[in-house]
Design a protein around this motif. Structure first.
Motif, PDB file in Angstrom:
ATOM      1  N   ILE A   1       0.872  -1.172   0.000  1.00 34.28           N
ATOM      2  CA  ILE A   1       0.000   0.000   0.000  1.00 34.28           C
ATOM      3  C   ILE A   1       0.909   1.223   0.000  1.00 34.28           C
ATOM      4  N   PRO A   2       0.390   2.377  -0.431  1.00 37.28           N
ATOM      5  CA  PRO A   2       1.229   3.575  -0.454  1.00 37.28           C
ATOM      6  C   PRO A   2       1.720   3.962   0.945  1.00 37.28           C
ATOM      7  N   LEU A   3       2.972   4.352   1.012  1.00 34.68           N
ATOM      8  CA  LEU A   3       3.609   4.821   2.245  1.00 34.68           C
ATOM      9  C   LEU A   3       4.358   6.095   1.923  1.00 34.68           C
ATOM     10  N   LEU A   4       4.112   7.136   2.713  1.00 35.39           N
ATOM     11  CA  LEU A   4       4.890   8.366   2.573  1.00 35.39           C
ATOM     12  C   LEU A   4       5.473   8.721   3.924  1.00 35.39           C
ATOM     13  N   LEU A   5       6.788   8.851   3.958  1.00 35.01           N
ATOM     14  CA  LEU A   5       7.513   9.307   5.129  1.00 35.01           C
ATOM     15  C   LEU A   5       8.015  10.703   4.817  1.00 35.01           C
ATOM     16  N   SER A   6       7.663  11.663   5.666  1.00 33.49           N
ATOM     17  CA  SER A   6       8.049  13.045   5.405  1.00 33.49           C
ATOM     18  C   SER A   6       8.093  13.817   6.715  1.00 33.49           C
ATOM     19  N   GLU A   7       8.890  14.860   6.727  1.00 27.83           N
ATOM     20  CA  GLU A   7       8.892  15.740   7.898  1.00 27.83           C
ATOM     21  C   GLU A   7       8.009  16.963   7.663  1.00 27.83           C
ATOM     22  N   HIS A   8       7.248  16.964   6.564  1.00 29.14           N
ATOM     23  CA  HIS A   8       6.400  18.099   6.197  1.00 29.14           C
ATOM     24  C   HIS A   8       4.925  17.713   6.265  1.00 29.14           C
ATOM     25  N   PRO A   9       4.210  18.161   7.304  1.00 30.59           N
ATOM     26  CA  PRO A   9       2.793  17.811   7.447  1.00 30.59           C
ATOM     27  C   PRO A   9       1.945  18.163   6.223  1.00 30.59           C
ATOM     28  N   SER A  10       2.242  19.257   5.542  1.00 28.54           N
ATOM     29  CA  SER A  10       1.436  19.628   4.371  1.00 28.54           C
ATOM     30  C   SER A  10       1.587  18.593   3.257  1.00 28.54           C
ATOM     31  N   GLU A  11       2.776  18.040   3.098  1.00 27.20           N
ATOM     32  CA  GLU A  11       3.011  16.996   2.100  1.00 27.20           C
ATOM     33  C   GLU A  11       2.234  15.724   2.460  1.00 27.20           C
ATOM     34  N   LEU A  12       2.217  15.394   3.741  1.00 25.82           N
ATOM     35  CA  LEU A  12       1.483  14.221   4.208  1.00 25.82           C
ATOM     36  C   LEU A  12      -0.025  14.401   4.041  1.00 25.82           C
ATOM     37  N   ASP A  13      -0.524  15.591   4.364  1.00 26.31           N
ATOM     38  CA  ASP A  13      -1.948  15.884   4.205  1.00 26.31           C
ATOM     39  C   ASP A  13      -2.359  15.760   2.734  1.00 26.31           C
ATOM     40  N   ASP A  14      -1.521  16.264   1.840  1.00 30.10           N
ATOM     41  CA  ASP A  14      -1.797  16.162   0.409  1.00 30.10           C
ATOM     42  C   ASP A  14      -1.813  14.698  -0.041  1.00 30.10           C
ATOM     43  N   PHE A  15      -0.850  13.926   0.431  1.00 33.91           N
ATOM     44  CA  PHE A  15      -0.774  12.489   0.138  1.00 33.91           C
ATOM     45  C   PHE A  15      -2.079  11.790   0.540  1.00 33.91           C
ATOM     46  N   ILE A  16      -2.544  12.059   1.752  1.00 29.76           N
ATOM     47  CA  ILE A  16      -3.770  11.440   2.250  1.00 29.76           C
ATOM     48  C   ILE A  16      -4.969  11.855   1.411  1.00 29.76           C
ATOM     49  N   SER A  17      -5.030  13.121   1.030  1.00 30.64           N
ATOM     50  CA  SER A  17      -6.197  13.608   0.280  1.00 30.64           C
ATOM     51  C   SER A  17      -6.288  12.966  -1.112  1.00 30.64           C
ATOM     52  N   HIS A  18      -5.181  12.418  -1.616  1.00 31.24           N
ATOM     53  CA  HIS A  18      -5.191  11.794  -2.947  1.00 31.24           C
ATOM     54  C   HIS A  18      -5.334  10.268  -2.902  1.00 31.24           C
ATOM     55  N   LEU A  19      -5.475   9.701  -1.714  1.00 28.50           N
ATOM     56  CA  LEU A  19      -5.718   8.265  -1.631  1.00 28.50           C
ATOM     57  C   LEU A  19      -7.165   7.987  -2.049  1.00 28.50           C
ATOM     58  N   PRO A  20      -7.398   6.859  -2.702  1.00 27.04           N
ATOM     59  CA  PRO A  20      -8.773   6.577  -3.191  1.00 27.04           C
ATOM     60  C   PRO A  20      -9.781   6.419  -2.063  1.00 27.04           C
TER      61      PRO A  20
END
Length: 122
Positions: free
Chosen positions: A103-122
């Motif tokens: 499944i998709p996994l994103l590791l980041s120190e930037h909350p905005s990048e993580l929020d964007d990642f989550i918003s694009h999950l199906p």
């Protein structure tokens, strides 16, 4: 062995936010995994969002348990994992989950990048 590491959980819609703190050893990570799985039991298409930041760490015996946690949540309806973590743990976690996570996994120190990642999950 005593558990090390504490955490709180907050389910908001389909996103389970976790807030780990301290240095997690193997028993601490196993307790965390059980709490995540219990909280999400019966849910489908949910997302795990770990807000570790610089407040949490892993002992060497806990890293395999974190990988096992990710493997178990993917079998329990989780469709993606977002983890707010610093650069040191990004490399360790990425190397440890290679070829085990589907499944998709994103590791980041930037909350905005993580929020964007989550918003694009199906």
């Amino acid at each position: 062995m005593l558990e090390h590491g504490t955490f709180t959980l907050s389910l908001k819609g389909r996103v389970l936010h976790t807030f780990p703190q301290g240095s997690f050893n193997r028993p601490g990570l196993m307790k965390y995994r059980q709490a995540v799985l219990t909280t999400t039991a019966g849910l489908d298409n949910w997302v795990l969002y770990e807000h570790a930041g610089n407040d949490a760490a892993l002992t060497s015996d806990a890293l395999p348990e974190l990988v096992e946690t990710y493997c178990q949540v993917q079998s329990a309806g989780c469709i993606g994992i977002a983890c707010e973590v610093g650069p040191l743990f990004m490399d360790l976690i990425n190397a440890a989950v290679q070829d085990r996570l589907h499944i998709p996994l994103l590791l980041s120190e930037h909350p905005s990048e993580l929020d964007d990642f989550i918003s694009h999950l199906p």
